[in-house]
Write a protein that holds these residues in place. Sequence first.
Motif: not given
Length: 151
Positions: A100-123
């Motif tokens: 359950x802890x590993x799943x929560x960590x992966x979901x958190x990473x996935x959510x951050x990745x969803x926000x990151x892809x296509x952002x184009x900030x390169x910052x």
Amino acid sequence: MSLKHSDILTIGELAARTGVAVSALRYYEERGLVRSLRAKGQHRRFLRSDIRRVSFIRIAQSLGLTIEDVAQAFAALPEGRTPTAADWRAISGDIRGVLDRKIAELENMRDKLDNCIGCGCLSLKRCALYNAGDEAGKTGTGPRFIFRDGP
């Protein structure tokens, strides 16, 4: 404890029954995950109940658990008797918490990745995935992720 001949397996028989290499069984024994009996000539013999232990190790590893995680789980198993269904349920409950802890960590990473892809900030100052709060900038200038274990 009186054992019947059918309760005892050679290391080769245990390997064949579990699909685990003989060398892996020796490693598991070295790590204390299984315990062999020694026959004449110091040949390893295992209890039939070790089939379940080795199968559990394989399942746990397929779920991403380490040998150390398995050893910790096995520490709760009784010494000197075959684990019961209740013993295995208790271990499974503990492992479920790890998963359950590993799943929560992966979901958190996935959510951050969803926000990151296509952002184009390169910052790296704004990136919530690799450099939340510009943590890298606090450690100095230059390629900070190269100077440590990574983002």
